[in-house]
Design an enzyme around this catalytic site. Structure first.
Site, mmCIF file in Angstrom:
data_model
loop_
_atom_site.group_PDB
_atom_site.id
_atom_site.type_symbol
_atom_site.label_atom_id
_atom_site.label_comp_id
_atom_site.label_asym_id
_atom_site.label_seq_id
_atom_site.Cartn_x
_atom_site.Cartn_y
_atom_site.Cartn_z
ATOM 1 N N TYR A 254 16.430 29.398 9.255
ATOM 2 C CA TYR A 254 15.349 29.921 9.862
ATOM 3 C C TYR A 254 14.948 30.268 11.375
ATOM 4 C CZ TYR A 254 13.505 30.176 4.957
ATOM 5 O OH TYR A 254 13.127 30.310 3.661
ATOM 6 N N LYS B 158 0.840 -1.270 0.091
ATOM 7 C CA LYS B 158 -0.137 0.018 -0.075
ATOM 8 C C LYS B 158 0.798 1.331 0.025
ATOM 9 C CE LYS B 158 -0.395 -0.393 5.125
ATOM 10 N NZ LYS B 158 -0.943 -0.778 6.154
HETATM 11 C C1 LIG Z 1 -0.106 -1.845 6.937
HETATM 12 C C2 LIG Z 1 -0.930 -3.050 7.241
HETATM 13 C C3 LIG Z 1 0.045 -4.229 7.271
HETATM 14 C C4 LIG Z 1 1.559 -4.197 7.315
HETATM 15 O O1 LIG Z 1 1.953 -3.727 8.611
HETATM 16 P P1 LIG Z 1 3.535 -3.560 8.729
HETATM 17 O O2 LIG Z 1 3.763 -3.159 10.012
HETATM 18 O O3 LIG Z 1 3.980 -2.501 7.733
HETATM 19 O O4 LIG Z 1 4.088 -4.889 8.660
HETATM 20 C C5 LIG Z 1 -0.700 -5.591 7.698
HETATM 21 N N1 LIG Z 1 -2.033 -5.735 7.604
HETATM 22 C C6 LIG Z 1 -2.808 -4.355 7.785
HETATM 23 C C7 LIG Z 1 -4.332 -4.690 8.033
HETATM 24 C C8 LIG Z 1 -2.187 -3.284 7.574
HETATM 25 O O5 LIG Z 1 -2.980 -2.220 7.316
#
Ligand SMILES: *Cc1c(COP(=O)(O)O)cnc(C)c1O
Length: 381
Positions: A261, A35
Protein backbone atom coordinates in the site's frame (compact mmCIF):
# COMPACT_ATOMS: atom_id res chain seq x y z
CA UNK A 1 -2.00 -28.23 9.75
CA UNK A 2 -0.09 -25.27 11.11
CA UNK A 3 -2.34 -22.21 11.41
CA UNK A 4 -1.46 -19.06 9.47
CA UNK A 5 -0.71 -16.94 12.51
CA UNK A 6 -0.14 -18.47 15.91
CA UNK A 7 1.52 -17.70 19.22
CA UNK A 8 3.39 -20.41 21.08
CA UNK A 9 3.40 -19.89 24.84
CA UNK A 10 6.11 -21.46 26.98
CA UNK A 11 4.48 -21.74 30.38
CA UNK A 12 7.60 -23.20 32.00
CA UNK A 13 9.22 -19.86 31.22
CA UNK A 14 6.58 -18.05 33.33
CA UNK A 15 7.58 -20.07 36.34
CA UNK A 16 11.25 -19.47 35.58
CA UNK A 17 10.62 -15.71 35.41
CA UNK A 18 8.76 -15.80 38.73
CA UNK A 19 11.83 -17.51 40.20
CA UNK A 20 13.93 -14.65 38.83
CA UNK A 21 11.65 -12.20 40.65
CA UNK A 22 12.42 -14.13 43.86
CA UNK A 23 16.12 -13.91 42.97
CA UNK A 24 16.03 -10.11 42.54
CA UNK A 25 13.69 -9.49 45.48
CA UNK A 26 14.42 -12.41 47.83
CA UNK A 27 12.63 -10.99 50.85
CA UNK A 28 9.50 -9.69 49.17
CA UNK A 29 6.12 -11.27 48.62
CA UNK A 30 5.11 -11.40 44.97
CA UNK A 31 1.92 -9.85 43.64
CA UNK A 32 1.96 -11.13 40.06
CA UNK A 33 0.39 -8.56 37.73
CA UNK A 34 -1.81 -10.33 35.19
CA UNK A 35 -4.06 -7.48 34.04
CA UNK A 36 -5.02 -7.02 30.37
CA UNK A 37 -5.50 -10.74 29.81
CA UNK A 38 -2.13 -11.53 31.38
CA UNK A 39 -0.42 -8.98 29.12
CA UNK A 40 -1.99 -10.75 26.15
CA UNK A 41 -0.89 -14.24 27.22
CA UNK A 42 -4.23 -15.36 28.71
CA UNK A 43 -5.51 -14.40 32.17
CA UNK A 44 -6.43 -17.86 33.44
CA UNK A 45 -3.51 -19.57 31.73
CA UNK A 46 -0.96 -17.31 33.42
CA UNK A 47 -2.75 -17.46 36.79
CA UNK A 48 -2.72 -21.23 36.54
CA UNK A 49 1.01 -21.28 35.75
CA UNK A 50 1.74 -19.00 38.71
CA UNK A 51 -0.32 -20.70 41.40
CA UNK A 52 2.48 -20.11 43.94
CA UNK A 53 2.23 -16.32 43.68
CA UNK A 54 1.51 -14.71 47.06
CA UNK A 55 -1.16 -12.63 45.32
CA UNK A 56 -2.33 -11.55 41.89
CA UNK A 57 -3.11 -8.06 40.63
CA UNK A 58 -5.59 -7.18 37.92
CA UNK A 59 -6.69 -3.74 36.75
CA UNK A 60 -10.46 -4.20 36.82
CA UNK A 61 -13.16 -5.84 38.88
CA UNK A 62 -14.34 -8.09 36.03
CA UNK A 63 -10.85 -9.53 35.64
CA UNK A 64 -10.83 -10.43 39.34
CA UNK A 65 -14.27 -12.02 39.07
CA UNK A 66 -13.11 -14.17 36.15
CA UNK A 67 -10.25 -15.47 38.27
CA UNK A 68 -12.53 -16.27 41.24
CA UNK A 69 -15.10 -17.97 39.01
CA UNK A 70 -12.27 -20.13 37.67
CA UNK A 71 -11.66 -21.24 41.25
CA UNK A 72 -8.55 -19.25 42.09
CA UNK A 73 -8.03 -19.04 45.85
CA UNK A 74 -5.07 -16.62 46.03
CA UNK A 75 -5.38 -13.02 47.14
CA UNK A 76 -6.33 -10.84 44.18
CA UNK A 77 -5.90 -7.07 44.24
CA UNK A 78 -7.89 -4.86 41.88
CA UNK A 79 -5.51 -2.02 41.03
CA UNK A 80 -8.18 0.44 39.92
CA UNK A 81 -10.33 -0.43 42.92
CA UNK A 82 -14.05 0.30 42.59
CA UNK A 83 -15.81 3.35 41.24
CA UNK A 84 -19.42 2.72 42.33
CA UNK A 85 -21.31 0.93 45.09
CA UNK A 86 -22.11 -2.02 42.81
CA UNK A 87 -18.43 -2.65 42.19
CA UNK A 88 -17.75 -2.49 45.92
CA UNK A 89 -20.45 -5.15 46.40
CA UNK A 90 -18.70 -7.32 43.84
CA UNK A 91 -15.33 -6.90 45.51
CA UNK A 92 -16.89 -7.96 48.80
CA UNK A 93 -18.77 -10.85 47.29
CA UNK A 94 -15.77 -12.24 45.44
CA UNK A 95 -13.31 -11.40 48.20
CA UNK A 96 -11.11 -9.20 46.05
CA UNK A 97 -8.70 -6.64 47.58
CA UNK A 98 -9.54 -3.03 46.72
CA UNK A 99 -7.03 -0.33 45.96
CA UNK A 100 -8.39 2.85 47.55
CA UNK A 101 -7.10 5.94 45.81
CA UNK A 102 -9.78 8.65 45.94
CA UNK A 103 -12.17 10.49 48.23
CA UNK A 104 -15.03 9.34 46.01
CA UNK A 105 -14.23 5.78 47.03
CA UNK A 106 -14.17 6.76 50.72
CA UNK A 107 -17.63 8.30 50.32
CA UNK A 108 -18.92 5.08 48.76
CA UNK A 109 -17.48 3.12 51.71
CA UNK A 110 -19.00 5.51 54.25
CA UNK A 111 -22.42 5.52 52.58
CA UNK A 112 -22.67 1.75 52.79
CA UNK A 113 -24.98 0.52 55.54
CA UNK A 114 -22.98 -1.18 58.26
CA UNK A 115 -24.01 -4.77 58.83
CA UNK A 116 -24.75 -5.67 62.46
CA UNK A 117 -22.18 -8.32 62.88
CA UNK A 118 -19.54 -8.63 60.22
CA UNK A 119 -17.14 -11.50 60.38
CA UNK A 120 -13.82 -11.30 58.53
CA UNK A 121 -15.44 -12.96 55.50
CA UNK A 122 -17.77 -10.03 55.04
CA UNK A 123 -14.90 -7.54 55.06
CA UNK A 124 -12.58 -6.28 52.41
CA UNK A 125 -8.77 -6.04 52.35
CA UNK A 126 -7.58 -2.63 51.18
CA UNK A 127 -4.44 -1.10 49.68
CA UNK A 128 -4.32 2.62 50.32
CA UNK A 129 -2.55 4.29 47.42
CA UNK A 130 -0.34 7.34 47.70
CA UNK A 131 0.38 9.46 44.63
CA UNK A 132 4.09 10.25 44.84
CA UNK A 133 4.42 11.83 41.41
CA UNK A 134 2.72 9.66 38.82
CA UNK A 135 -0.34 11.91 39.01
CA UNK A 136 -2.65 9.13 38.00
CA UNK A 137 -4.35 7.29 40.88
CA UNK A 138 -3.67 7.91 44.56
CA UNK A 139 -4.05 10.41 47.37
CA UNK A 140 -1.81 13.43 47.44
CA UNK A 141 0.67 13.57 50.31
CA UNK A 142 -1.28 16.37 52.01
CA UNK A 143 -4.48 14.26 51.98
CA UNK A 144 -2.93 10.96 53.00
CA UNK A 145 -3.37 11.23 56.75
CA UNK A 146 -7.03 12.25 56.46
CA UNK A 147 -7.68 9.47 53.97
CA UNK A 148 -6.02 6.91 56.23
CA UNK A 149 -8.09 7.99 59.24
CA UNK A 150 -11.36 7.87 57.32
CA UNK A 151 -10.61 4.50 55.79
CA UNK A 152 -9.49 3.15 59.13
CA UNK A 153 -12.89 4.03 60.66
CA UNK A 154 -14.79 1.95 58.08
CA UNK A 155 -16.06 -1.18 59.75
CA UNK A 156 -16.02 -3.03 56.43
CA UNK A 157 -12.27 -3.13 56.04
CA UNK A 158 -9.93 -5.85 57.16
CA UNK A 159 -7.04 -4.70 59.33
CA UNK A 160 -4.46 -3.70 58.70
CA UNK A 161 -4.48 -1.34 55.75
CA UNK A 162 -1.70 -2.03 53.22
CA UNK A 163 0.10 0.92 51.66
CA UNK A 164 1.27 1.36 48.09
CA UNK A 165 2.52 3.75 45.45
CA UNK A 166 3.49 3.43 41.77
CA UNK A 167 6.72 4.55 40.09
CA UNK A 168 6.34 6.81 37.06
CA UNK A 169 9.75 6.60 35.42
CA UNK A 170 11.67 3.69 36.92
CA UNK A 171 12.63 2.46 33.45
CA UNK A 172 14.95 5.47 33.15
CA UNK A 173 17.97 4.67 35.32
CA UNK A 174 19.16 8.28 35.13
CA UNK A 175 15.96 9.92 36.37
CA UNK A 176 16.32 10.94 40.01
CA UNK A 177 12.56 11.25 40.37
CA UNK A 178 12.36 7.54 41.23
CA UNK A 179 14.42 8.01 44.41
CA UNK A 180 12.33 11.07 45.24
CA UNK A 181 9.14 9.06 44.85
CA UNK A 182 10.50 6.29 47.07
CA UNK A 183 11.55 8.64 49.88
CA UNK A 184 8.32 10.62 49.66
CA UNK A 185 6.42 7.36 50.08
CA UNK A 186 8.60 6.18 52.97
CA UNK A 187 8.35 9.51 54.78
CA UNK A 188 4.59 9.81 54.30
CA UNK A 189 3.74 6.32 55.53
CA UNK A 190 6.42 6.18 58.25
CA UNK A 191 3.95 6.68 61.09
CA UNK A 192 1.57 3.94 59.91
CA UNK A 193 1.78 0.20 60.25
CA UNK A 194 0.80 -2.03 57.35
CA UNK A 195 2.47 -3.84 54.49
CA UNK A 196 4.18 -1.69 51.88
CA UNK A 197 4.48 -2.04 48.11
CA UNK A 198 6.34 0.15 45.61
CA UNK A 199 8.18 -1.81 42.92
CA UNK A 200 7.00 -2.73 39.44
CA UNK A 201 9.38 -4.69 37.17
CA UNK A 202 11.68 -1.71 36.61
CA UNK A 203 11.81 -1.12 40.37
CA UNK A 204 12.63 -4.78 41.05
CA UNK A 205 15.46 -4.85 38.50
CA UNK A 206 16.78 -1.32 38.75
CA UNK A 207 16.05 0.25 42.12
CA UNK A 208 16.75 -1.86 45.20
CA UNK A 209 15.49 1.05 47.33
CA UNK A 210 12.01 0.20 46.02
CA UNK A 211 12.03 -3.36 47.38
CA UNK A 212 9.63 -3.53 50.33
CA UNK A 213 7.19 -6.11 51.73
CA UNK A 214 5.51 -6.68 48.37
CA UNK A 215 6.73 -6.35 44.78
CA UNK A 216 4.38 -6.08 41.80
CA UNK A 217 6.11 -7.56 38.74
CA UNK A 218 4.27 -7.40 35.45
CA UNK A 219 6.22 -7.33 32.23
CA UNK A 220 9.25 -9.22 33.57
CA UNK A 221 7.06 -12.24 34.32
CA UNK A 222 6.50 -12.45 30.58
CA UNK A 223 10.26 -12.45 29.96
CA UNK A 224 10.40 -8.85 28.80
CA UNK A 225 12.77 -6.15 30.00
CA UNK A 226 11.10 -2.98 31.29
CA UNK A 227 14.14 -0.94 30.17
CA UNK A 228 14.47 0.42 26.63
CA UNK A 229 18.13 -0.54 26.28
CA UNK A 230 18.11 -4.20 27.38
CA UNK A 231 16.28 -7.41 26.56
CA UNK A 232 14.74 -9.76 29.09
CA UNK A 233 17.40 -12.31 28.23
CA UNK A 234 20.08 -9.97 29.58
CA UNK A 235 18.28 -10.10 32.94
CA UNK A 236 18.09 -13.89 32.91
CA UNK A 237 14.43 -13.88 31.87
CA UNK A 238 12.88 -16.16 29.25
CA UNK A 239 10.28 -14.95 26.74
CA UNK A 240 6.94 -16.69 27.01
CA UNK A 241 5.44 -15.74 23.69
CA UNK A 242 6.72 -16.67 20.25
CA UNK A 243 4.67 -15.21 17.39
CA UNK A 244 4.80 -17.26 14.21
CA UNK A 245 3.38 -17.55 10.74
CA UNK A 246 4.43 -18.95 7.37
CA UNK A 247 5.28 -17.86 3.86
CA UNK A 248 2.26 -18.04 1.59
CA UNK A 249 3.90 -16.79 -1.63
CA UNK A 250 7.35 -16.21 -3.04
CA UNK A 251 7.97 -14.13 -6.17
CA UNK A 252 10.73 -12.29 -8.02
CA UNK A 253 10.60 -8.50 -8.27
CA UNK A 254 12.54 -6.13 -10.48
CA UNK A 255 14.50 -3.02 -9.73
CA UNK A 256 12.07 -0.09 -9.53
CA UNK A 257 9.03 -2.18 -8.47
CA UNK A 258 7.11 -0.67 -5.59
CA UNK A 259 5.76 -2.91 -2.82
CA UNK A 260 2.54 -2.71 -0.81
CA UNK A 261 0.00 0.00 0.00
CA UNK A 262 1.21 3.46 -0.86
CA UNK A 263 4.21 1.98 -2.66
CA UNK A 264 6.31 3.14 0.25
CA UNK A 265 9.20 0.79 -0.57
CA UNK A 266 10.90 0.68 -3.94
CA UNK A 267 13.06 -2.26 -4.94
CA UNK A 268 16.62 -1.08 -5.63
CA UNK A 269 18.02 -4.38 -6.88
CA UNK A 270 16.13 -7.33 -8.36
CA UNK A 271 15.32 -9.75 -5.55
CA UNK A 272 12.83 -12.33 -4.31
CA UNK A 273 9.90 -11.22 -2.20
CA UNK A 274 8.25 -13.37 0.47
CA UNK A 275 4.63 -12.79 1.50
CA UNK A 276 3.91 -13.77 5.12
CA UNK A 277 0.42 -14.47 6.48
CA UNK A 278 0.43 -12.03 9.38
CA UNK A 279 -0.51 -8.37 9.70
CA UNK A 280 -1.93 -5.72 11.98
CA UNK A 281 -5.18 -7.71 12.10
CA UNK A 282 -3.19 -10.18 14.18
CA UNK A 283 -1.46 -7.54 16.28
CA UNK A 284 1.76 -7.26 14.29
CA UNK A 285 2.57 -3.53 14.57
CA UNK A 286 1.35 -1.41 11.66
CA UNK A 287 4.22 1.01 12.21
CA UNK A 288 7.04 -1.53 11.97
CA UNK A 289 9.58 0.17 9.72
CA UNK A 290 11.09 -1.28 6.56
CA UNK A 291 14.11 -3.38 7.63
CA UNK A 292 12.44 -4.64 10.84
CA UNK A 293 13.89 -8.15 11.22
CA UNK A 294 11.74 -11.23 10.54
CA UNK A 295 12.98 -14.83 10.82
CA UNK A 296 12.36 -17.05 7.79
CA UNK A 297 13.54 -20.60 8.40
CA UNK A 298 15.25 -19.23 11.50
CA UNK A 299 17.30 -16.64 9.56
CA UNK A 300 16.88 -12.86 9.59
CA UNK A 301 15.39 -11.11 6.61
CA UNK A 302 14.13 -7.49 6.45
CA UNK A 303 10.52 -6.35 6.31
CA UNK A 304 9.81 -4.29 3.19
CA UNK A 305 6.76 -2.17 2.37
CA UNK A 306 3.86 -1.38 4.66
CA UNK A 307 2.37 -3.85 7.09
CA UNK A 308 -1.17 -4.61 5.89
CA UNK A 309 -4.06 -6.20 7.75
CA UNK A 310 -3.37 -9.84 6.90
CA UNK A 311 0.08 -9.85 5.35
CA UNK A 312 3.58 -8.48 5.41
CA UNK A 313 6.29 -8.70 2.77
CA UNK A 314 9.96 -9.52 3.32
CA UNK A 315 13.05 -9.38 1.10
CA UNK A 316 14.28 -12.96 0.67
CA UNK A 317 17.68 -12.01 -0.84
CA UNK A 318 19.38 -13.72 2.11
CA UNK A 319 17.08 -16.78 1.80
CA UNK A 320 17.02 -17.66 -1.92
CA UNK A 321 15.73 -21.19 -1.30
CA UNK A 322 12.71 -20.13 0.76
CA UNK A 323 9.36 -21.47 -0.46
CA UNK A 324 5.67 -21.17 0.41
CA UNK A 325 4.90 -23.00 3.65
CA UNK A 326 8.26 -22.21 5.25
CA UNK A 327 8.09 -21.13 8.91
CA UNK A 328 8.32 -17.48 9.89
CA UNK A 329 8.90 -16.03 13.34
CA UNK A 330 7.91 -12.44 14.10
CA UNK A 331 9.25 -12.46 17.67
CA UNK A 332 10.16 -14.97 20.31
CA UNK A 333 13.16 -16.79 21.67
CA UNK A 334 15.53 -16.01 18.79
CA UNK A 335 14.17 -12.56 17.96
CA UNK A 336 13.52 -10.34 20.98
CA UNK A 337 10.14 -8.61 21.09
CA UNK A 338 12.08 -5.67 22.56
CA UNK A 339 13.92 -5.30 19.22
CA UNK A 340 10.67 -5.37 17.25
CA UNK A 341 9.15 -2.78 19.58
CA UNK A 342 12.13 -0.55 18.95
CA UNK A 343 11.70 -0.92 15.16
CA UNK A 344 8.01 0.02 15.50
CA UNK A 345 8.59 3.01 17.81
CA UNK A 346 6.63 1.40 20.62
CA UNK A 347 7.23 -0.61 23.79
CA UNK A 348 7.10 -4.41 23.98
CA UNK A 349 4.12 -4.21 26.35
CA UNK A 350 1.88 -3.02 23.50
CA UNK A 351 3.01 -5.83 21.20
CA UNK A 352 2.22 -8.75 23.49
CA UNK A 353 -0.98 -7.09 24.78
CA UNK A 354 -2.08 -6.42 21.22
CA UNK A 355 -2.22 -9.98 19.91
CA UNK A 356 -5.76 -10.35 18.53
CA UNK A 357 -8.21 -13.21 18.91
CA UNK A 358 -7.50 -14.33 15.35
CA UNK A 359 -4.08 -15.59 16.45
CA UNK A 360 -4.26 -19.22 17.52
CA UNK A 361 -2.69 -19.91 20.88
CA UNK A 362 -0.50 -22.96 21.19
CA UNK A 363 0.65 -24.06 24.61
CA UNK A 364 4.08 -25.49 24.27
CA UNK A 365 4.71 -28.93 25.64
CA UNK A 366 8.31 -29.85 26.29
CA UNK A 367 9.98 -30.04 22.90
CA UNK A 368 13.44 -29.82 21.42
CA UNK A 369 14.89 -26.49 20.21
CA UNK A 370 14.53 -27.55 16.53
CA UNK A 371 10.85 -28.20 17.02
CA UNK A 372 10.39 -24.76 18.51
CA UNK A 373 10.62 -23.36 14.96
CA UNK A 374 7.68 -25.52 13.90
CA UNK A 375 6.03 -26.67 17.12
CA UNK A 376 4.62 -30.00 16.01
CA UNK A 377 3.93 -31.56 19.37
CA UNK A 378 1.54 -28.93 20.55
CA UNK A 379 -2.10 -28.70 21.34
CA UNK A 380 -4.15 -26.19 19.42
CA UNK A 381 -6.85 -24.66 21.55
C1 LIG B 1 0.83 -2.54 35.56
C2 LIG B 1 1.24 -2.25 36.95
C3 LIG B 1 2.34 -2.91 37.53
C4 LIG B 1 3.26 -3.80 36.74
O1 LIG B 1 4.10 -3.01 35.92
P1 LIG B 1 5.26 -3.64 35.02
O2 LIG B 1 5.97 -2.46 34.45
O3 LIG B 1 4.58 -4.43 33.95
O4 LIG B 1 6.09 -4.48 35.91
C5 LIG B 1 2.58 -2.68 38.88
N1 LIG B 1 1.81 -1.85 39.60
C6 LIG B 1 0.77 -1.16 39.07
C7 LIG B 1 -0.03 -0.24 39.93
C8 LIG B 1 0.46 -1.33 37.73
O5 LIG B 1 -0.57 -0.65 37.20
Amino acid sequence: MIPAAYAVLDLEAVRHNAQMVRHYAPNAKIMAVIKANGYGHGLLRIADALQDADAFAVARVDEGIRLRKAGLKNRIAVLEGFSCAEELDELLHYQLDAVVHSFTQLEIFEARPVPHRTNEQGKIAVWLKLDTGMNRLGFKVKDFSAAYQRLNRCSLIKQSISLMTHLANADDKTDECTLKQISLFNDTVAAYSGQRSIANSAGILGWKESLTDWVRPGVMLYGISPFPDTTGEQWGLKPIMGLHSRLIAVKPIEKGDRVGYGGSWTCEKATTLGIVAIGYGDGYPRYAKASTPVLVNGKRVPLVGRVSMDMITVDLAAQPGAKPGDPVTLWGECLAVEEIAHCADTIPYTLVCGITSRVQIVEEVACSPEQKIIPLRTTFI
